[in-house]
Design a protein around this motif. Structure first.
Motif, PDB file in Angstrom:
ATOM      1  N   GLY A   1      39.573  31.906  26.493  1.00 38.69           N
ATOM      2  CA  GLY A   1      38.873  32.784  26.375  1.00 38.69           C
ATOM      3  C   GLY A   1      39.449  34.263  25.748  1.00 38.69           C
ATOM      4  N   ILE A   2      40.318  34.638  25.959  1.00 37.75           N
ATOM      5  CA  ILE A   2      40.689  35.899  25.802  1.00 37.75           C
ATOM      6  C   ILE A   2      41.041  36.349  23.918  1.00 37.75           C
ATOM      7  CG2 ILE A   2      42.592  38.225  26.169  1.00 37.75           C
ATOM      8  CD1 ILE A   2      42.275  36.797  28.964  1.00 37.75           C
TER       9      ILE A   2
ATOM     10  N   PHE B   1      36.697  42.317  28.900  1.00 35.97           N
ATOM     11  CA  PHE B   1      35.498  41.458  30.270  1.00 35.97           C
ATOM     12  C   PHE B   1      35.455  41.536  31.629  1.00 35.97           C
ATOM     13  CE2 PHE B   1      38.337  38.567  27.773  1.00 35.97           C
ATOM     14  CZ  PHE B   1      37.877  37.677  27.905  1.00 35.97           C
ATOM     15  N   PRO B   2      34.393  42.933  30.473  1.00 31.66           N
ATOM     16  CA  PRO B   2      34.098  43.584  32.044  1.00 31.66           C
ATOM     17  C   PRO B   2      33.534  42.896  32.992  1.00 31.66           C
ATOM     18  CG  PRO B   2      32.625  44.419  29.876  1.00 31.66           C
ATOM     19  CD  PRO B   2      33.320  43.505  29.724  1.00 31.66           C
ATOM     20  N   LEU B   3      33.170  43.387  33.938  1.00 36.25           N
ATOM     21  CA  LEU B   3      32.822  42.858  35.652  1.00 36.25           C
ATOM     22  C   LEU B   3      31.208  43.676  36.279  1.00 36.25           C
ATOM     23  CD1 LEU B   3      32.915  41.346  38.582  1.00 36.25           C
ATOM     24  CD2 LEU B   3      33.337  43.317  39.292  1.00 36.25           C
ATOM     25  N   GLU B   4      29.985  42.323  35.254  1.00 35.03           N
ATOM     26  CA  GLU B   4      29.023  43.099  36.039  1.00 35.03           C
ATOM     27  C   GLU B   4      28.326  43.765  37.200  1.00 35.03           C
ATOM     28  OE1 GLU B   4      26.343  40.203  33.863  1.00 35.03           O
ATOM     29  OE2 GLU B   4      27.546  39.892  32.064  1.00 35.03           O
ATOM     30  N   GLU B   5      27.381  44.593  36.968  1.00 32.57           N
ATOM     31  CA  GLU B   5      27.180  45.057  39.432  1.00 32.57           C
ATOM     32  C   GLU B   5      26.722  44.113  39.085  1.00 32.57           C
ATOM     33  OE1 GLU B   5      24.639  48.570  40.151  1.00 32.57           O
ATOM     34  OE2 GLU B   5      24.687  48.473  38.291  1.00 32.57           O
ATOM     35  N   GLY B   6      26.832  43.669  40.223  1.00 36.05           N
ATOM     36  CA  GLY B   6      26.241  42.785  41.371  1.00 36.05           C
ATOM     37  C   GLY B   6      26.805  41.486  40.968  1.00 36.05           C
TER      38      GLY B   6
ATOM     39  N   CYS C   1      46.914  45.419  30.727  1.00 35.99           N
ATOM     40  CA  CYS C   1      46.469  44.822  30.316  1.00 35.99           C
ATOM     41  C   CYS C   1      45.102  44.174  31.295  1.00 35.99           C
ATOM     42  CB  CYS C   1      47.425  43.370  31.270  1.00 35.99           C
ATOM     43  SG  CYS C   1      48.892  43.266  30.017  1.00 35.99           S
ATOM     44  N   GLY C   2      45.421  45.423  32.458  1.00 34.40           N
ATOM     45  CA  GLY C   2      44.142  45.642  32.551  1.00 34.40           C
ATOM     46  C   GLY C   2      42.733  46.165  31.754  1.00 34.40           C
ATOM     47  N   GLU C   3      43.523  47.264  31.024  1.00 38.23           N
ATOM     48  CA  GLU C   3      42.344  48.327  30.421  1.00 38.23           C
ATOM     49  C   GLU C   3      42.023  47.374  28.832  1.00 38.23           C
ATOM     50  OE1 GLU C   3      45.193  51.132  29.140  1.00 38.23           O
ATOM     51  OE2 GLU C   3      44.947  51.947  31.163  1.00 38.23           O
ATOM     52  N   LEU C   4      42.752  46.442  28.838  1.00 38.74           N
ATOM     53  CA  LEU C   4      42.215  45.519  27.746  1.00 38.74           C
ATOM     54  C   LEU C   4      41.384  44.490  28.047  1.00 38.74           C
ATOM     55  CD1 LEU C   4      45.417  44.695  25.613  1.00 38.74           C
ATOM     56  CD2 LEU C   4      43.302  46.213  24.737  1.00 38.74           C
ATOM     57  N   LEU C   5      41.385  44.016  29.202  1.00 35.31           N
ATOM     58  CA  LEU C   5      40.361  43.175  30.095  1.00 35.31           C
ATOM     59  C   LEU C   5      39.337  43.702  30.316  1.00 35.31           C
ATOM     60  CD1 LEU C   5      42.995  40.981  32.020  1.00 35.31           C
ATOM     61  CD2 LEU C   5      41.847  40.445  29.935  1.00 35.31           C
ATOM     62  N   GLU C   6      39.286  44.829  30.577  1.00 30.53           N
ATOM     63  CA  GLU C   6      37.886  45.826  31.862  1.00 30.53           C
ATOM     64  C   GLU C   6      37.112  46.293  30.346  1.00 30.53           C
ATOM     65  OE1 GLU C   6      36.661  49.904  33.912  1.00 30.53           O
ATOM     66  OE2 GLU C   6      39.277  49.579  33.462  1.00 30.53           O
ATOM     67  N   GLU C   7      37.748  46.581  28.636  1.00 28.81           N
ATOM     68  CA  GLU C   7      37.036  46.967  27.521  1.00 28.81           C
ATOM     69  C   GLU C   7      36.780  44.968  27.144  1.00 28.81           C
ATOM     70  OE1 GLU C   7      37.606  48.083  23.204  1.00 28.81           O
ATOM     71  OE2 GLU C   7      39.982  47.874  24.596  1.00 28.81           O
TER      72      GLU C   7
ATOM     73  N   GLY D   1      48.075  27.420  37.487  1.00 29.44           N
ATOM     74  CA  GLY D   1      46.277  27.559  37.086  1.00 29.44           C
ATOM     75  C   GLY D   1      46.692  28.743  36.540  1.00 29.44           C
ATOM     76  N   VAL D   2      47.083  29.426  35.887  1.00 29.51           N
ATOM     77  CA  VAL D   2      46.176  30.473  34.633  1.00 29.51           C
ATOM     78  C   VAL D   2      45.487  30.477  33.320  1.00 29.51           C
ATOM     79  CG1 VAL D   2      47.115  32.221  33.208  1.00 29.51           C
ATOM     80  CG2 VAL D   2      48.236  31.395  35.462  1.00 29.51           C
ATOM     81  N   TYR D   3      45.539  28.703  33.883  1.00 30.30           N
ATOM     82  CA  TYR D   3      44.833  28.111  32.439  1.00 30.30           C
ATOM     83  C   TYR D   3      42.923  27.601  33.372  1.00 30.30           C
ATOM     84  CZ  TYR D   3      44.966  23.483  34.730  1.00 30.30           C
ATOM     85  OH  TYR D   3      45.347  22.142  35.278  1.00 30.30           O
ATOM     86  N   ALA D   4      43.090  27.505  34.218  1.00 28.82           N
ATOM     87  CA  ALA D   4      42.107  27.707  35.146  1.00 28.82           C
ATOM     88  C   ALA D   4      40.935  28.379  35.415  1.00 28.82           C
ATOM     89  CB  ALA D   4      42.306  26.031  35.143  1.00 28.82           C
ATOM     90  N   THR D   5      40.887  28.907  34.938  1.00 28.73           N
ATOM     91  CA  THR D   5      40.006  30.627  35.243  1.00 28.73           C
ATOM     92  C   THR D   5      38.350  30.283  35.128  1.00 28.73           C
ATOM     93  OG1 THR D   5      40.614  31.544  33.717  1.00 28.73           O
ATOM     94  CG2 THR D   5      41.764  32.259  35.484  1.00 28.73           C
ATOM     95  N   ASN D   6      37.720  31.024  36.264  1.00 26.94           N
ATOM     96  CA  ASN D   6      36.464  30.202  35.610  1.00 26.94           C
ATOM     97  C   ASN D   6      35.752  30.671  34.016  1.00 26.94           C
ATOM     98  OD1 ASN D   6      35.757  29.141  37.912  1.00 26.94           O
ATOM     99  ND2 ASN D   6      35.128  30.951  38.469  1.00 26.94           N
ATOM    100  N   ASN D   7      36.079  32.034  33.594  1.00 25.03           N
ATOM    101  CA  ASN D   7      36.205  32.959  32.647  1.00 25.03           C
ATOM    102  C   ASN D   7      37.147  32.589  31.711  1.00 25.03           C
ATOM    103  OD1 ASN D   7      33.508  33.304  33.522  1.00 25.03           O
ATOM    104  ND2 ASN D   7      33.936  35.156  33.608  1.00 25.03           N
ATOM    105  N   ARG D   8      38.206  31.306  31.676  1.00 23.30           N
ATOM    106  CA  ARG D   8      39.531  31.148  30.849  1.00 23.30           C
ATOM    107  C   ARG D   8      39.661  32.614  30.034  1.00 23.30           C
ATOM    108  NH1 ARG D   8      39.036  25.901  29.468  1.00 23.30           N
ATOM    109  NH2 ARG D   8      41.576  26.978  28.505  1.00 23.30           N
ATOM    110  N   SER D   9      39.565  33.121  31.224  1.00 27.51           N
ATOM    111  CA  SER D   9      40.132  34.423  31.133  1.00 27.51           C
ATOM    112  C   SER D   9      41.451  34.968  31.207  1.00 27.51           C
ATOM    113  CB  SER D   9      38.741  35.721  31.493  1.00 27.51           C
ATOM    114  OG  SER D   9      39.238  35.567  32.802  1.00 27.51           O
ATOM    115  N   GLY D  10      42.359  34.079  32.099  1.00 27.39           N
ATOM    116  CA  GLY D  10      43.396  34.331  32.519  1.00 27.39           C
ATOM    117  C   GLY D  10      45.007  34.780  32.093  1.00 27.39           C
TER     118      GLY D  10
END
Length: 236
Positions: free
Chosen positions: A166-167, A211-216, A203-209, A138-147
């Motif tokens: 998305g990535i 695909f950052p998580l918006e506050e709230g 990988c997490g550093e690239l994703l955070e750069e 299911g990596v291909y089916a994340t909400n933002n296509r960011s798996g």
């Protein structure tokens, strides 16, 4: 190769799985991206190549014995008084097919497998197995296509990092390849868990750069965290 044998060679213990799981959770904390990690003993059975190798050895031995037919026949006559005519071809057959069986088992040894299976075949097989798990997990089916999937196939010594669409629109594939190369080199050491953790952190550093998580904004955990070990029965 068996799953338990692979884990032993990689020095993966229960504590290692906990550390890898924690690393995934930490890497996903500040990003909407998802990271899946999987390792398999081998990406396919490769029985065709192993059987072909053993048959080749059997034929070589058979061809080598043919010029010595007369000497072998005399030897059998000395061993068995009044040996029947079929004894020589039976000796050839038993020897050749016996070696086929022995070398088929030998071909299943990991480093022998890597010698007899062409490199391009191994690379293509690992990619196809990684792609299959990318879909099945299911990596291909994340909400933002960011798996992304970090996939390791031990016997082939191949690492693949597959990213969703998305990535790929934001992060060049070359960066994933660099992480994959570093992970493959790290798995050759005694600290496989550390190699996984370093790859996950990068990988997490690239994703955070990108695909950052918006506050709230809620950040649901869409994929299982931690390292997944694929069993032998899941090989094609």
């Amino acid at each position: 190769m068996r799953k338990n044998s692979m884990m032993k060679k990689l020095n993966l213990e229960e504590a290692s799985f906990v550390k890898i799981q924690e690393a995934v959770k930490k890497a996903e904390k500040n990003t909407t991206g998802e990271i899946a990690v999987a390792v398999t003993p081998e990406s396919a059975r490769y029985s065709v190549y192993e059987l072909g190798f053993s048959l080749f050895i059997g034929m070589v031995v058979f061809a080598f014995m043919l010029p010595f037919s007369a000497s072998l026949s005399d030897m059998l006559d000395r061993w068995y008084w009044g040996a029947p005519a079929w004894q020589l071809p039976a000796f050839f057959g038993i020897t050749s097919f016996g070696l086929v069986g022995i070398f088929f088992l030998v071909a299943n040894i990991t480093f022998i497998d890597r010698l007899i299976i062409p490199k391009d075949v191994r690379a293509k097989t690992v990619y196809n197995r990684a792609l299959r798990h990318f879909v099945e997990s299911g990596v291909y089916a994340t909400n933002n296509r960011s798996g992304i999937l970090i996939f390791v196939s031990y016997m082939e010594r191949e690492v693949r990092i597959l990213a969703d669409t998305g990535i790929n629109e934001k992060i060049p594939h070359q960066l994933w390849n660099l992480i994959a190369v570093d992970l493959a080199e790290g798995l050759g050491t005694e600290d496989a868990a550390g190699a996984f953790i370093r790859a996950i952190e990068r990988c997490g550093e690239l994703l955070e750069e990108h695909f950052p998580l918006e506050e709230g904004v809620e950040n649901p955990d869409e994929l299982p965290d931690g390292l997944v070990i694929l069993g032998d029965d899941e090989c094609l």
